[in-house]
Design a protein around this motif. Structure first.
Motif, PDB file in Angstrom:
ATOM      1  N   ARG A  59      25.985  15.397  69.469  1.00 31.09           N
ATOM      2  CA  ARG A  59      25.818  16.232  68.271  1.00 31.09           C
ATOM      3  C   ARG A  59      26.008  15.411  67.000  1.00 31.09           C
ATOM      4  NH1 ARG A  59      29.941  17.957  64.988  1.00 31.09           N
ATOM      5  NH2 ARG A  59      32.045  17.695  65.771  1.00 31.09           N
ATOM      6  N   LEU A  60      26.903  14.415  67.041  1.00 33.47           N
ATOM      7  CA  LEU A  60      27.140  13.615  65.845  1.00 33.47           C
ATOM      8  C   LEU A  60      25.978  12.671  65.557  1.00 33.47           C
ATOM      9  CD1 LEU A  60      30.933  12.946  66.355  1.00 33.47           C
ATOM     10  CD2 LEU A  60      29.886  14.311  64.552  1.00 33.47           C
ATOM     11  N   GLU A  61      25.357  12.146  66.594  1.00 33.03           N
ATOM     12  CA  GLU A  61      24.168  11.330  66.371  1.00 33.03           C
ATOM     13  C   GLU A  61      23.041  12.164  65.765  1.00 33.03           C
ATOM     14  OE1 GLU A  61      24.236   7.605  69.402  1.00 33.03           O
ATOM     15  OE2 GLU A  61      23.717   9.528  70.307  1.00 33.03           O
ATOM     16  N   LYS A  62      23.026  13.448  66.087  1.00 36.20           N
ATOM     17  CA  LYS A  62      22.018  14.354  65.525  1.00 36.20           C
ATOM     18  C   LYS A  62      22.484  15.035  64.238  1.00 36.20           C
ATOM     19  CE  LYS A  62      18.763  16.213  66.974  1.00 36.20           C
ATOM     20  NZ  LYS A  62      17.360  16.120  66.475  1.00 36.20           N
ATOM     21  N   GLY A  63      23.737  14.788  63.851  1.00 34.18           N
ATOM     22  CA  GLY A  63      24.248  15.376  62.622  1.00 34.18           C
ATOM     23  C   GLY A  63      24.566  16.848  62.699  1.00 34.18           C
ATOM     24  N   TYR A  64      24.779  17.382  63.905  1.00 33.22           N
ATOM     25  CA  TYR A  64      25.074  18.807  64.060  1.00 33.22           C
ATOM     26  C   TYR A  64      26.527  19.092  63.679  1.00 33.22           C
ATOM     27  CZ  TYR A  64      20.693  19.401  66.666  1.00 33.22           C
ATOM     28  OH  TYR A  64      19.380  19.445  67.035  1.00 33.22           O
ATOM     29  N   ARG A  65      26.710  20.076  62.820  1.00 28.28           N
ATOM     30  CA  ARG A  65      28.045  20.470  62.396  1.00 28.28           C
ATOM     31  C   ARG A  65      28.744  21.288  63.478  1.00 28.28           C
ATOM     32  NH1 ARG A  65      25.073  17.471  59.046  1.00 28.28           N
ATOM     33  NH2 ARG A  65      25.301  17.923  56.831  1.00 28.28           N
ATOM     34  N   GLY A  81      25.417  21.283  53.956  1.00 27.42           N
ATOM     35  CA  GLY A  81      24.039  20.894  54.192  1.00 27.42           C
ATOM     36  C   GLY A  81      23.240  21.937  54.938  1.00 27.42           C
ATOM     37  N   LEU A  82      23.692  23.171  54.883  1.00 27.52           N
ATOM     38  CA  LEU A  82      23.035  24.260  55.598  1.00 27.52           C
ATOM     39  C   LEU A  82      22.466  25.316  54.659  1.00 27.52           C
ATOM     40  CD1 LEU A  82      25.589  24.724  58.520  1.00 27.52           C
ATOM     41  CD2 LEU A  82      23.429  23.474  58.557  1.00 27.52           C
ATOM     42  N   GLY A  83      22.158  24.913  53.446  1.00 24.22           N
ATOM     43  CA  GLY A  83      21.589  25.859  52.495  1.00 24.22           C
ATOM     44  C   GLY A  83      20.283  26.463  52.972  1.00 24.22           C
ATOM     45  N   ALA A 111      24.527  20.682  43.163  1.00 23.59           N
ATOM     46  CA  ALA A 111      25.583  20.932  42.188  1.00 23.59           C
ATOM     47  C   ALA A 111      26.975  20.881  42.811  1.00 23.59           C
ATOM     48  CB  ALA A 111      25.366  22.292  41.528  1.00 23.59           C
ATOM     49  N   MET A 112      27.043  20.655  44.121  1.00 20.50           N
ATOM     50  CA  MET A 112      28.326  20.670  44.796  1.00 20.50           C
ATOM     51  C   MET A 112      29.130  19.394  44.506  1.00 20.50           C
ATOM     52  SD  MET A 112      28.457  23.571  46.405  1.00 20.50           S
ATOM     53  CE  MET A 112      27.577  24.226  44.966  1.00 20.50           C
ATOM     54  N   ALA A 113      30.438  19.545  44.355  1.00 18.91           N
ATOM     55  CA  ALA A 113      31.313  18.399  44.094  1.00 18.91           C
ATOM     56  C   ALA A 113      31.711  17.689  45.380  1.00 18.91           C
ATOM     57  CB  ALA A 113      32.564  18.857  43.355  1.00 18.91           C
ATOM     58  N   ARG A 114      31.425  18.297  46.516  1.00 19.53           N
ATOM     59  CA  ARG A 114      31.689  17.641  47.800  1.00 19.53           C
ATOM     60  C   ARG A 114      30.569  17.976  48.766  1.00 19.53           C
ATOM     61  NH1 ARG A 114      36.690  21.008  50.627  1.00 19.53           N
ATOM     62  NH2 ARG A 114      35.677  23.052  50.591  1.00 19.53           N
ATOM     63  N   ARG A 115      30.310  17.046  49.700  1.00 19.57           N
ATOM     64  CA  ARG A 115      29.201  17.226  50.647  1.00 19.57           C
ATOM     65  C   ARG A 115      29.607  16.704  52.016  1.00 19.57           C
ATOM     66  NH1 ARG A 115      24.267  17.283  47.830  1.00 19.57           N
ATOM     67  NH2 ARG A 115      23.252  17.820  49.797  1.00 19.57           N
ATOM     68  N   VAL A 116      29.091  17.347  53.044  1.00 18.69           N
ATOM     69  CA  VAL A 116      29.227  16.838  54.410  1.00 18.69           C
ATOM     70  C   VAL A 116      28.140  15.788  54.614  1.00 18.69           C
ATOM     71  CG1 VAL A 116      29.058  17.397  56.862  1.00 18.69           C
ATOM     72  CG2 VAL A 116      30.233  18.964  55.304  1.00 18.69           C
ATOM     73  N   VAL A 117      28.545  14.612  55.092  1.00 16.35           N
ATOM     74  CA  VAL A 117      27.609  13.496  55.276  1.00 16.35           C
ATOM     75  C   VAL A 117      27.750  12.918  56.680  1.00 16.35           C
ATOM     76  CG1 VAL A 117      27.573  12.870  52.830  1.00 16.35           C
ATOM     77  CG2 VAL A 117      29.291  11.835  54.353  1.00 16.35           C
ATOM     78  N   SER A 118      26.705  12.230  57.118  1.00 12.48           N
ATOM     79  CA  SER A 118      26.748  11.484  58.381  1.00 12.48           C
ATOM     80  C   SER A 118      27.137  10.044  58.099  1.00 12.48           C
ATOM     81  CB  SER A 118      25.381  11.520  59.076  1.00 12.48           C
ATOM     82  OG  SER A 118      25.134  12.788  59.643  1.00 12.48           O
ATOM     83  N   ALA A 189      32.554  -1.446  57.423  1.00  6.17           N
ATOM     84  CA  ALA A 189      31.404  -0.982  56.648  1.00  6.17           C
ATOM     85  C   ALA A 189      30.759   0.220  57.331  1.00  6.17           C
ATOM     86  CB  ALA A 189      30.392  -2.111  56.489  1.00  6.17           C
ATOM     87  N   ALA A 190      30.258   1.129  56.516  1.00  2.96           N
ATOM     88  CA  ALA A 190      29.627   2.343  57.047  1.00  2.96           C
ATOM     89  C   ALA A 190      28.373   2.670  56.257  1.00  2.96           C
ATOM     90  CB  ALA A 190      30.601   3.516  56.997  1.00  2.96           C
ATOM     91  N   ARG A 191      27.360   3.156  56.980  1.00  7.04           N
ATOM     92  CA  ARG A 191      26.166   3.701  56.350  1.00  7.04           C
ATOM     93  C   ARG A 191      26.343   5.203  56.228  1.00  7.04           C
ATOM     94  NH1 ARG A 191      22.113   3.171  59.931  1.00  7.04           N
ATOM     95  NH2 ARG A 191      23.312   2.101  61.526  1.00  7.04           N
ATOM     96  N   VAL A 192      26.168   5.710  55.028  1.00  4.13           N
ATOM     97  CA  VAL A 192      26.394   7.130  54.749  1.00  4.13           C
ATOM     98  C   VAL A 192      25.084   7.766  54.311  1.00  4.13           C
ATOM     99  CG1 VAL A 192      27.565   8.751  53.214  1.00  4.13           C
ATOM    100  CG2 VAL A 192      28.824   6.810  54.172  1.00  4.13           C
ATOM    101  N   SER A 193      24.810   8.943  54.853  1.00  2.99           N
ATOM    102  CA  SER A 193      23.548   9.616  54.532  1.00  2.99           C
ATOM    103  C   SER A 193      23.707  11.121  54.661  1.00  2.99           C
ATOM    104  CB  SER A 193      22.445   9.135  55.477  1.00  2.99           C
ATOM    105  OG  SER A 193      21.238   9.844  55.248  1.00  2.99           O
ATOM    106  N   LEU A 194      22.894  11.839  53.910  1.00  2.00           N
ATOM    107  CA  LEU A 194      22.819  13.290  54.075  1.00  2.00           C
ATOM    108  C   LEU A 194      21.983  13.664  55.288  1.00  2.00           C
ATOM    109  CD1 LEU A 194      22.328  14.314  50.345  1.00  2.00           C
ATOM    110  CD2 LEU A 194      24.349  14.776  51.750  1.00  2.00           C
ATOM    111  N   LYS A 195      21.236  12.697  55.834  1.00  2.00           N
ATOM    112  CA  LYS A 195      20.410  12.936  57.007  1.00  2.00           C
ATOM    113  C   LYS A 195      21.118  12.456  58.267  1.00  2.00           C
ATOM    114  CE  LYS A 195      15.921  12.606  54.684  1.00  2.00           C
ATOM    115  NZ  LYS A 195      14.602  11.911  54.682  1.00  2.00           N
ATOM    116  N   ALA A 196      20.717  13.011  59.392  1.00  2.00           N
ATOM    117  CA  ALA A 196      21.274  12.585  60.680  1.00  2.00           C
ATOM    118  C   ALA A 196      20.858  11.147  60.974  1.00  2.00           C
ATOM    119  CB  ALA A 196      20.796  13.498  61.792  1.00  2.00           C
TER     120      ALA A 196
END
Length: 205
Positions: A59-65, A81-83, A111-118, A189-196
């Protein structure tokens, strides 16, 4: 003794279909229902054991919450990320609708001050467990909510919450940063993205 049973999906008996045609992802087997089936019988019947750590990794590789991790009463759908799943055009009212409409009118996710990211962490020799500090440009910016070793990617994967104050944690801000995860006082080091990190276009599922 119980040696057979049925599998229903949305009220439809799919037991007679070959496993590949049953349109389900995972079946959690109850040994109370199938106490006498050996592994070979399970496979023939279409049931397989799926360990919870394996499910978490996939699920984490797919970015599922997951509820209780990235989905809580304190995290709204736009932060998670579920808007896209918020249907404000329903004719029926629902609890929280006015609050969600106000968030959307204010700009929604952007407009959010915090976001869930992969996160994909450059540490194939180790693993994360959750709760680790996320640093953006060498400054604390969030924490890991869920983590596992991504066996397809060959390195730890995670979901986490990034926060920006003041201002919005939008896509531009997120992508402009350089990230690390602190694991036992070692920074990786980490790669961070809003996408899975895997199949982000959802071509496979």
């Amino acid at each position: 003794a119980q040696t057979a049973g049925r599998i229903e999906l949305a009220g439809r008996d799919i037991s007679v279909l070959p496993p590949a045609q049953r349109d389900y992802g995972i079946v959690f087997q109850s040994y109370a229902l199938f106490p006498n089936l050996c592994v070979a019988d399970n496979v023939a019947y279409g049931l397989v054991n799926a360990g919870y750590y394996a499910i978490d990794s996939l699920r984490l590789e797919k970015g599922y919450r997951a509820w209780g991790r990235e989905l809580t009463p304190d995290i709204n759908p736009y932060e998670a990320g579920l808007g896209f799943a918020v249907k404000l055009d329903k004719s029926a009212d629902f609890r929280g609708r006015a609050a969600l409409q106000a968030l959307k009118d204010a700009g929604g996710a952007n407009a959010m001050a915090r976001r869930v990211v992969s996160l994909v962490v450059d540490a194939p020799h180790t693993n994360l467990w959750g709760g680790e500090l996320i640093l953006r440009n060498n400054s604390p910016a969030g924490f890991v909510t869920s983590a596992a070793f991504g066996h397809i990617l060959g390195t730890p994967v995670a979901l986490g919450i990034l926060s920006k104050a003041p201002g919005a944690a939008d896509k531009i801000w997120i992508e402009a940063g350089t990230y690390q995860v602190d694991l036992g006082r070692e920074r990786y080091a980490a790669r961070v993205s809003l996408k899975a990190p895997l199949d982000s276009a959802a071509a496979r599922a």
